[in-house]
Design a protein around this motif. Structure first.
Motif, PDB file in Angstrom:
ATOM      1  N   PRO A  77     -39.739   5.071 -60.710  1.00 17.17           N
ATOM      2  CA  PRO A  77     -38.612   4.992 -61.604  1.00 17.17           C
ATOM      3  C   PRO A  77     -37.782   4.192 -62.966  1.00 17.17           C
ATOM      4  CG  PRO A  77     -37.614   5.268 -59.662  1.00 17.17           C
ATOM      5  CD  PRO A  77     -39.286   5.071 -59.155  1.00 17.17           C
ATOM      6  N   GLY A  78     -38.066   4.012 -64.092  1.00 15.44           N
ATOM      7  CA  GLY A  78     -37.877   3.045 -64.274  1.00 15.44           C
ATOM      8  C   GLY A  78     -36.067   3.423 -65.565  1.00 15.44           C
ATOM      9  N   HIS A  79     -36.418   2.641 -66.424  1.00 17.08           N
ATOM     10  CA  HIS A  79     -35.458   2.663 -67.408  1.00 17.08           C
ATOM     11  C   HIS A  79     -34.872   4.634 -68.215  1.00 17.08           C
ATOM     12  CE1 HIS A  79     -34.014   3.422 -72.083  1.00 17.08           C
ATOM     13  NE2 HIS A  79     -32.956   2.496 -71.175  1.00 17.08           N
ATOM     14  N   GLY A  80     -36.224   5.093 -68.122  1.00 15.84           N
ATOM     15  CA  GLY A  80     -35.796   6.367 -68.880  1.00 15.84           C
ATOM     16  C   GLY A  80     -35.867   7.278 -67.723  1.00 15.84           C
ATOM     17  N   ALA A  81     -36.495   7.626 -66.217  1.00 10.49           N
ATOM     18  CA  ALA A  81     -35.252   8.346 -65.022  1.00 10.49           C
ATOM     19  C   ALA A  81     -33.940   7.929 -65.272  1.00 10.49           C
ATOM     20  CB  ALA A  81     -35.944   7.722 -63.968  1.00 10.49           C
ATOM     21  N   PHE A  82     -33.385   6.941 -65.707  1.00  5.96           N
ATOM     22  CA  PHE A  82     -31.762   6.335 -65.669  1.00  5.96           C
ATOM     23  C   PHE A  82     -31.347   7.361 -66.527  1.00  5.96           C
ATOM     24  CE2 PHE A  82     -33.123   4.051 -62.021  1.00  5.96           C
ATOM     25  CZ  PHE A  82     -32.292   3.557 -60.860  1.00  5.96           C
ATOM     26  N   GLN A  83     -32.085   7.552 -67.551  1.00  5.68           N
ATOM     27  CA  GLN A  83     -31.073   7.861 -69.084  1.00  5.68           C
ATOM     28  C   GLN A  83     -31.244   9.270 -68.776  1.00  5.68           C
ATOM     29  OE1 GLN A  83     -33.839   6.420 -72.338  1.00  5.68           O
ATOM     30  NE2 GLN A  83     -32.028   5.705 -72.881  1.00  5.68           N
ATOM     31  N   ARG A  84     -31.809  10.351 -68.572  1.00  2.00           N
ATOM     32  CA  ARG A  84     -32.016  11.136 -67.595  1.00  2.00           C
ATOM     33  C   ARG A  84     -31.004  12.160 -66.511  1.00  2.00           C
ATOM     34  NH1 ARG A  84     -37.735  10.580 -68.100  1.00  2.00           N
ATOM     35  NH2 ARG A  84     -37.996  10.198 -66.271  1.00  2.00           N
ATOM     36  N   ALA A  85     -30.988  10.953 -65.841  1.00  2.00           N
ATOM     37  CA  ALA A  85     -30.098  11.305 -64.518  1.00  2.00           C
ATOM     38  C   ALA A  85     -28.402  10.872 -65.091  1.00  2.00           C
ATOM     39  CB  ALA A  85     -29.613   9.663 -63.594  1.00  2.00           C
ATOM     40  N   ALA A  86     -28.543   9.315 -66.022  1.00  2.00           N
ATOM     41  CA  ALA A  86     -27.128   9.285 -66.737  1.00  2.00           C
ATOM     42  C   ALA A  86     -26.664  10.631 -67.429  1.00  2.00           C
ATOM     43  CB  ALA A  86     -26.744   8.231 -67.236  1.00  2.00           C
ATOM     44  N   ALA A  87     -27.266  11.328 -68.018  1.00  2.00           N
ATOM     45  CA  ALA A  87     -27.457  12.378 -69.377  1.00  2.00           C
ATOM     46  C   ALA A  87     -26.843  13.424 -67.897  1.00  2.00           C
ATOM     47  CB  ALA A  87     -28.431  12.870 -69.557  1.00  2.00           C
ATOM     48  N   GLU A  88     -27.721  13.898 -66.471  1.00  2.00           N
ATOM     49  CA  GLU A  88     -27.418  14.611 -66.121  1.00  2.00           C
ATOM     50  C   GLU A  88     -25.986  14.411 -65.422  1.00  2.00           C
ATOM     51  OE1 GLU A  88     -28.778  17.435 -65.154  1.00  2.00           O
ATOM     52  OE2 GLU A  88     -29.984  17.082 -66.498  1.00  2.00           O
ATOM     53  N   ALA A  89     -25.983  13.545 -64.764  1.00  2.00           N
ATOM     54  CA  ALA A  89     -24.204  13.408 -64.432  1.00  2.00           C
ATOM     55  C   ALA A  89     -23.342  13.157 -65.032  1.00  2.00           C
ATOM     56  CB  ALA A  89     -24.482  11.319 -63.522  1.00  2.00           C
ATOM     57  N   GLU A  90     -23.220  12.933 -66.383  1.00  2.00           N
ATOM     58  CA  GLU A  90     -21.776  13.029 -67.779  1.00  2.00           C
ATOM     59  C   GLU A  90     -21.953  15.056 -67.828  1.00  2.00           C
ATOM     60  OE1 GLU A  90     -22.106  11.284 -71.992  1.00  2.00           O
ATOM     61  OE2 GLU A  90     -23.833  12.894 -71.737  1.00  2.00           O
ATOM     62  N   ARG A  91     -22.654  15.393 -67.248  1.00  3.78           N
ATOM     63  CA  ARG A  91     -22.820  16.365 -67.839  1.00  3.78           C
ATOM     64  C   ARG A  91     -21.667  17.572 -65.995  1.00  3.78           C
ATOM     65  NH1 ARG A  91     -27.991  16.706 -70.813  1.00  3.78           N
ATOM     66  NH2 ARG A  91     -28.629  17.505 -68.853  1.00  3.78           N
ATOM     67  N   ALA A  92     -22.313  17.347 -65.202  1.00  2.00           N
ATOM     68  CA  ALA A  92     -21.605  17.500 -64.390  1.00  2.00           C
ATOM     69  C   ALA A  92     -20.239  16.632 -63.711  1.00  2.00           C
ATOM     70  CB  ALA A  92     -22.499  16.468 -62.362  1.00  2.00           C
ATOM     71  N   ALA A  93     -20.016  15.795 -63.958  1.00  2.00           N
ATOM     72  CA  ALA A  93     -18.397  15.031 -64.160  1.00  2.00           C
ATOM     73  C   ALA A  93     -17.592  14.870 -65.478  1.00  2.00           C
ATOM     74  CB  ALA A  93     -18.560  13.239 -63.828  1.00  2.00           C
ATOM     75  N   ASP A  94     -18.535  15.326 -66.331  1.00  3.15           N
ATOM     76  CA  ASP A  94     -17.419  15.717 -67.288  1.00  3.15           C
ATOM     77  C   ASP A  94     -16.633  14.362 -67.704  1.00  3.15           C
ATOM     78  OD1 ASP A  94     -16.140  17.776 -69.522  1.00  3.15           O
ATOM     79  OD2 ASP A  94     -14.277  17.955 -68.420  1.00  3.15           O
ATOM     80  N   ARG A  95     -16.992  13.377 -67.986  1.00  7.39           N
ATOM     81  CA  ARG A  95     -16.796  12.180 -68.687  1.00  7.39           C
ATOM     82  C   ARG A  95     -18.251  11.397 -69.376  1.00  7.39           C
ATOM     83  NH1 ARG A  95     -16.978   8.195 -65.331  1.00  7.39           N
ATOM     84  NH2 ARG A  95     -17.972   7.954 -63.472  1.00  7.39           N
TER      85      ARG A  95
END
Length: 371
Positions: free
Chosen positions: A80-98
């Motif tokens: 995994p690389g930068h693209g995988a972490f971009q997708r992870a941050a987008a998913e975490a943002e929705r789940a954490a609502d911040r």
């Protein structure tokens, strides 16, 4: 109709070549992949993904060079690389609502030589995960919801050749809450590992105190010796001052002798002397005030005799010294003999009594009625 299929395929290939398209390069096989999140005091985290690629032959090195060139140019990414972490941050943002974001990617590669002189390739990508940690009003950092998505953690675990490090933010000590023990404030995992929902709950309090310093037994003994030495020095200074303070008595300006306080009239004088009051006893009241200012217990025996002589014009009868001190005749006699040998007093025999005087007082004007 059959003739048209090969023609279409050839035309498509020609279009791809003309457009500059090229088949994707396969990422070289990694020997080790390390993920590191360096936390910042503002809640951001600087992530680094480092991939080590071994070389077994020249073909491996050529394959690495080709992929590294495309990787640094941004045409290829790690897995995994930068693209995988971009997708992870987008998913975490929705789940954490911040709000969160992965920004500022930087790619580089190098040929590295280990301690044995063996060369291997290294691919590195760094980026900033903004708002990776939460911060409360007290400045406490919480690392938790950035790992979560609505379908569980985006990092479910580590494989055999993978490792993860979460480093404490600058100015913070180790975490007070974490799933594993910290090493110098940092948390480190080696694969294989499995991370379930809610696994990452890490708390870094602001200005958290570090472990108490290890005070060895030798240090404690040293401090104890210093304290004892200081106490002994203070005690020595106190005894030295006490020995020489207060100063010896003064003579009156007219040359008359100051008479020591009278012995108690309720008990016979020491040494078996008569209890009848004498002229010496009657004159004792004038010296009571001066004696009250002297702590006789702080004086040595010799100093006490000298003090009495000073208070009485420099000379006294030995019998009166016995009476004033309360000592026995034998003790006074032995003490005065010793002081006379040391030239601290002079002894003069007058009749059946001894007259004791300070050195230099002279005996020419001595009256037999003297003390």
């Amino acid at each position: 109709m059959r003739c048209r299929v090969p023609v279409l395929v050839c035309a498509l290939l020609l279009c791809l070549v003309a457009a500059g398209a090229a088949p994707a390069l396969a990422q070289p096989d990694a020997e080790e992949t390390h993920f590191e999140a360096q936390l910042q005091d503002d809640g951001d985290a600087e992530w680094t993904i480092a991939v080590s690629v071994p070389f077994t032959n020249e073909t491996d090195r050529d394959r690495f060079d080709s992929f590294a060139e495309a990787f640094e140019a941004g045409r290829e990414d790690l897995d995994p690389g930068h693209g995988a972490f971009q997708r992870a941050a987008a998913e975490a943002e929705r789940a954490a609502d911040r709000e969160m974001a992965v920004t500022a990617p930087r790619r580089d590669s190098a040929i590295v030589e280990d301690e044995n002189g063996t060369e291997y390739g290294e691919l590195r990508v760094t980026f900033v995960w903004e708002s990776f940690a939460r911060i409360d009003d007290n400045g406490t950092l919480y690392v938790d919801d950035a790992f979560n998505t609505t379908n569980g953690p985006w990092l479910p675990g580590l494989e055999d050749d993978q490792s993860l490090t979460i480093a404490a933010p600058p100015g913070y000590a180790g975490p007070t809450t974490s799933p594993i023990g910290a090493e110098e404030g940092d948390l480190h995992w080696e694969g294989p590992e499995t991370f379930g929902p809610g696994y990452f709950t890490i708390v870094y309090p602001q200005s958290s105190p570090g472990p108490a310093p290890d005070v060895g037994i030798s240090t404690m003994l040293l401090w104890g010796a210093l304290l004892l030495s200081g106490a002994a020095l203070l005690l020595g200074l106190y005894l030295l001052v006490a020995r020489h303070w207060p100063p010896t008595g003064r003579r009156s300006g007219s040359g008359s002798e100051e008479t020591p306080p009278d012995a108690s009239a309720d008990s016979p004088p020491p040494g078996g002397a008569s209890a009848e009051p004498t002229s010496d006893d009657a004159a004792g009241s004038d010296a009571e005030t001066a004696d009250d200012e002297i702590d006789m217990e702080l004086l040595s025996d010799e100093e006490r005799v000298e003090y009495l002589l000073e208070q009485n014009g420099g000379r006294m009868k030995q019998a009166n010294i016995v009476k004033e001190t309360g000592w026995s005749n034998a003790k006074v006699s032995q003490l005065l003999s010793s002081m006379a040998d040391e030239d601290r007093v002079d002894k003069l025999r007058i009749g059946r009594e001894n007259l004791i005087s300070l050195p230099g007082e002279g005996i020419d004007d001595i009256d037999t009625n003297d003390k």
